[in-house]
Design a protein around this motif. Structure first.
Motif, PDB file in Angstrom:
ATOM      1  N   LEU A   6      23.871   0.540  30.057  1.00  0.00           N
ATOM      2  CA  LEU A   6      24.193  -0.134  28.982  1.00  0.00           C
ATOM      3  C   LEU A   6      23.420   0.063  27.515  1.00  0.00           C
ATOM      4  O   LEU A   6      23.282   1.127  26.981  1.00  0.00           O
ATOM      5  N   ALA A   7      22.399   0.166  27.953  1.00  0.00           N
ATOM      6  CA  ALA A   7      20.776   0.688  27.552  1.00  0.00           C
ATOM      7  C   ALA A   7      21.365   2.188  27.106  1.00  0.00           C
ATOM      8  O   ALA A   7      21.288   2.477  26.164  1.00  0.00           O
ATOM      9  N   PHE A   8      21.530   3.079  27.788  1.00  0.00           N
ATOM     10  CA  PHE A   8      21.607   4.196  27.970  1.00  0.00           C
ATOM     11  C   PHE A   8      23.282   4.522  27.009  1.00  0.00           C
ATOM     12  O   PHE A   8      23.063   5.386  26.362  1.00  0.00           O
ATOM     13  N   ARG A   9      23.930   4.373  27.023  1.00  0.00           N
ATOM     14  CA  ARG A   9      25.109   4.178  26.342  1.00  0.00           C
ATOM     15  C   ARG A   9      25.260   3.886  24.905  1.00  0.00           C
ATOM     16  O   ARG A   9      25.236   4.730  23.684  1.00  0.00           O
ATOM     17  N   LYS A  10      23.905   2.737  24.846  1.00  0.00           N
ATOM     18  CA  LYS A  10      23.778   2.461  23.198  1.00  0.00           C
ATOM     19  C   LYS A  10      22.913   3.788  22.654  1.00  0.00           C
ATOM     20  O   LYS A  10      23.443   3.823  21.533  1.00  0.00           O
ATOM     21  N   LEU A  11      22.280   4.212  23.487  1.00  0.00           N
ATOM     22  CA  LEU A  11      21.034   4.910  22.643  1.00  0.00           C
ATOM     23  C   LEU A  11      22.124   5.889  22.196  1.00  0.00           C
ATOM     24  O   LEU A  11      22.071   7.082  21.392  1.00  0.00           O
ATOM     25  N   ALA A  12      23.211   6.379  23.348  1.00  0.00           N
ATOM     26  CA  ALA A  12      24.074   8.041  23.228  1.00  0.00           C
ATOM     27  C   ALA A  12      24.664   7.896  21.416  1.00  0.00           C
ATOM     28  O   ALA A  12      24.938   8.439  21.013  1.00  0.00           O
ATOM     29  N   ALA A  13      25.474   6.617  21.728  1.00  0.00           N
ATOM     30  CA  ALA A  13      25.830   5.931  20.364  1.00  0.00           C
ATOM     31  C   ALA A  13      24.894   6.234  18.569  1.00  0.00           C
ATOM     32  O   ALA A  13      25.330   7.183  17.818  1.00  0.00           O
ATOM     33  N   LEU A  14      23.637   6.180  19.242  1.00  0.00           N
ATOM     34  CA  LEU A  14      22.504   6.276  17.991  1.00  0.00           C
ATOM     35  C   LEU A  14      22.099   7.967  17.918  1.00  0.00           C
ATOM     36  O   LEU A  14      22.024   7.919  16.804  1.00  0.00           O
ATOM     37  N   VAL A  15      22.721   8.784  18.499  1.00  0.00           N
ATOM     38  CA  VAL A  15      22.459   9.707  18.330  1.00  0.00           C
ATOM     39  C   VAL A  15      23.491  10.680  17.947  1.00  0.00           C
ATOM     40  O   VAL A  15      24.383  10.524  18.228  1.00  0.00           O
ATOM     41  N   GLU A  16      23.089  11.111  16.909  1.00  0.00           N
ATOM     42  CA  GLU A  16      23.589  12.841  15.594  1.00  0.00           C
ATOM     43  C   GLU A  16      23.089  14.151  15.791  1.00  0.00           C
ATOM     44  O   GLU A  16      22.264  14.396  15.542  1.00  0.00           O
ATOM     45  N   PRO A  17      24.300  14.607  16.762  1.00  0.00           N
ATOM     46  CA  PRO A  17      23.454  15.911  17.010  1.00  0.00           C
ATOM     47  C   PRO A  17      23.302  16.414  15.635  1.00  0.00           C
ATOM     48  O   PRO A  17      24.046  16.573  14.403  1.00  0.00           O
ATOM     49  N   THR A 304      10.581   6.226  31.718  1.00  0.00           N
ATOM     50  CA  THR A 304      10.832   6.403  30.307  1.00  0.00           C
ATOM     51  C   THR A 304      11.451   7.171  29.197  1.00  0.00           C
ATOM     52  O   THR A 304      12.657   7.365  29.100  1.00  0.00           O
ATOM     53  N   TYR A 305      10.591   7.981  28.895  1.00  0.00           N
ATOM     54  CA  TYR A 305      11.309   9.714  29.079  1.00  0.00           C
ATOM     55  C   TYR A 305      11.640  10.136  29.231  1.00  0.00           C
ATOM     56  O   TYR A 305      13.046  11.022  28.807  1.00  0.00           O
ATOM     57  N   LEU A 306      11.834  10.671  31.134  1.00  0.00           N
ATOM     58  CA  LEU A 306      12.688  11.017  31.731  1.00  0.00           C
ATOM     59  C   LEU A 306      13.860  10.563  32.104  1.00  0.00           C
ATOM     60  O   LEU A 306      15.571  10.842  31.824  1.00  0.00           O
ATOM     61  N   LEU A 307      14.123   9.651  31.488  1.00  0.00           N
ATOM     62  CA  LEU A 307      15.933   8.720  31.114  1.00  0.00           C
ATOM     63  C   LEU A 307      16.082   8.312  30.409  1.00  0.00           C
ATOM     64  O   LEU A 307      17.582   8.173  30.131  1.00  0.00           O
ATOM     65  N   PHE A 308      15.605   8.764  29.224  1.00  0.00           N
ATOM     66  CA  PHE A 308      16.026   8.431  27.780  1.00  0.00           C
ATOM     67  C   PHE A 308      15.630   9.021  26.904  1.00  0.00           C
ATOM     68  O   PHE A 308      16.430   9.306  26.372  1.00  0.00           O
ATOM     69  N   VAL A 309      14.196   9.649  26.431  1.00  0.00           N
ATOM     70  CA  VAL A 309      13.550  10.602  25.599  1.00  0.00           C
ATOM     71  C   VAL A 309      14.369  11.496  25.827  1.00  0.00           C
ATOM     72  O   VAL A 309      15.385  12.593  25.297  1.00  0.00           O
ATOM     73  N   ALA A 310      13.935  12.520  26.757  1.00  0.00           N
ATOM     74  CA  ALA A 310      15.099  14.179  27.243  1.00  0.00           C
ATOM     75  C   ALA A 310      16.257  14.093  27.090  1.00  0.00           C
ATOM     76  O   ALA A 310      16.517  14.987  26.165  1.00  0.00           O
TER      77      ALA A 310
END
Length: 412
Positions: A6-17, A304-310
């Motif tokens: 769920l955290a990653f889905r929230k993150l993906a929604a925040l990213v604007e290419p 956390t870098y590998l799973l979220f930032v990268a």
């Protein structure tokens, strides 16, 4: 605590290419991300060619078995086509790999299957139409896609573009990533340690990992545990970067100021993940910049870098993000695990008697960088799992040999 998925889905929604693009030479495009679809400007190969060294013949009407005799009338070399034409099945033209198939020919007899006596070639090998022939457009037809927008440009992909005669490619601009460490206890490598001090490894690890990404990095150094200085540095970086990455200062200690400063000058979208290591991860925005507050323990920072930032960097660059490759493996040794948080255990994966086996790299304390030194995978232990035993079946996330990032499906 937030479920990692769920955290990653929230993150993906925040990213604007990113929208900005630039044209770069192929030689400078390794690791970049294609910004447009690229059609092939030519057929590849651009002509019918020989796949082997041998003799080009017309196989129509030849006996399938028995000796066949040809008069060698010319030769076709790579870049130097034959002048003569094969008009019947009694003639042959010497041909080399990659050379143009002579007019009138439709098969190549391998040179090792031929006895040559002057201009006479004899063979008892079977000769069939189309054997050892590469047809025009066999690799790609003119106008068909050789690269889709959002594709990472590997050496292999770029070599294909080069073979099509493409000189430049339009790519997404590099994301700008600012990296900080925080903590009064941190000093730079090479500096003598005073009592209570440690060397800053987190910033080094992040900057090294980021070299494998299509980004420009801003090394912002180490921030002291002073809210005013943290605030000033984050505001300055947010004005110049697309992503801010800090390590430390986002847990619940009295000197953990980063989280509270971000809440004052930006927004915090989520904090605390049901993840081990890495629970205190904080994600939000400061101005237009995406903010990642990574935990301060070295292993937690890397995981956390590998799973979220990268992957956020990949999404920012317009990539269609594929899931990481997960390999089923048999566990050597046990893993102690308490239910409630998903754990990523550093591991070493090997093959024995055609069975993939994996073992944890020792004590999994989040301060122990030694457990990452030889790791080639992360063993994923689900949040609903208890202790794992010798011989249990597990899933291992494969890490690349040099870059250390998870290898993703469909990406070379």
């Amino acid at each position: 605590m937030l479920n990692p998925d769920l955290a990653f889905r929230k993150l993906a929604a925040l990213v604007e290419p990113l929208e900005e693009t630039e044209d770069v030479a192929l030689a400078d495009a390794v690791g970049r991300v294609a910004a447009v679809d690229v059609p092939a400007p030519v057929d590849l190969p651009p002509f019918d060619s020989s796949a082997m060294d041998g003799f080009a013949v017309n196989a129509e009407g030849l006996d399938f078995d028995g000796e066949k005799r040809f008069e060698v009338i010319d030769r076709s070399l790579a870049g130097r086509p034959a002048n003569q034409e094969i008009k019947d099945s009694s003639s042959a033209i010497r041909v080399f790999t990659g050379a143009v198939m002579p007019r009138g020919s439709n098969a190549v007899v391998l040179q090792e299957d031929v006895d040559l006596d002057g201009d006479v070639a004899r063979t008892e090998a079977r000769v069939q139409t189309e054997q050892n022939v590469r047809h025009r457009g066999q690799d790609v037809r003119r106008g068909s896609l050789v690269c889709k927008s959002g594709t990472p440009l590997t050496a292999y992909r770029l070599s294909w573009l080069a073979a099509c005669g493409i000189e430049k490619v339009r790519v997404k601009r590099r994301a700008r990533v600012a990296v900080f460490s925080t903590g009064d206890e941190l000093v730079e490598a090479g500096t003598p340690l005073a009592e209570g001090q440690i060397y800053d490894s987190n910033r080094f690890a992040l900057l090294a990992l980021l070299r494998e990404k299509p980004v420009d990095t801003l090394d912002m150094g180490c921030l002291p545990d002073k809210p005013a200085e943290v605030r000033k540095a984050l505001e300055r970086a947010a004005a110049n970067a697309d992503i801010l990455v800090t390590s430390g200062g986002v847990s619940v200690g009295t000197a953990d100021y980063v989280k509270s400063v971000v809440e004052e000058i930006g927004t915090l979208d989520f904090w605390k993940i049901a993840l081990k290591p890495g629970k205190p991860l904080a994600v939000g925005r400061i101005g237009d910049a995406l903010f990642f507050g990574l935990p301060g323990n070295p292993v937690s920072t890397i995981v956390t870098y590998l799973l979220f930032v990268a992957p956020a960097i990949d999404l920012l660059g317009g990539q269609d993000l594929a899931p990481p490759i997960m390999v089923p493996a048999v566990l050597d040794g046990g893993i102690k695990h308490s239910r409630g948080r998903r754990e990523y255990v550093r591991g070493v994966m090997r093959t024995e008697d055609r069975v993939v086996r994996v073992a944890a790299t020792g004590d999994q304390g989040s301060n122990r960088l030694a457990t990452f030194a030889d790791a080639n995978c992360l063993i994923v232990v689900g949040e609903d799992c208890g202790d794992l035993c010798e011989g249990d079946h597990v899933q291992a996330m494969v890490l690349s040999g040099v870059a250390g990032h998870p290898i993703r499906e469909g990406v070379a």
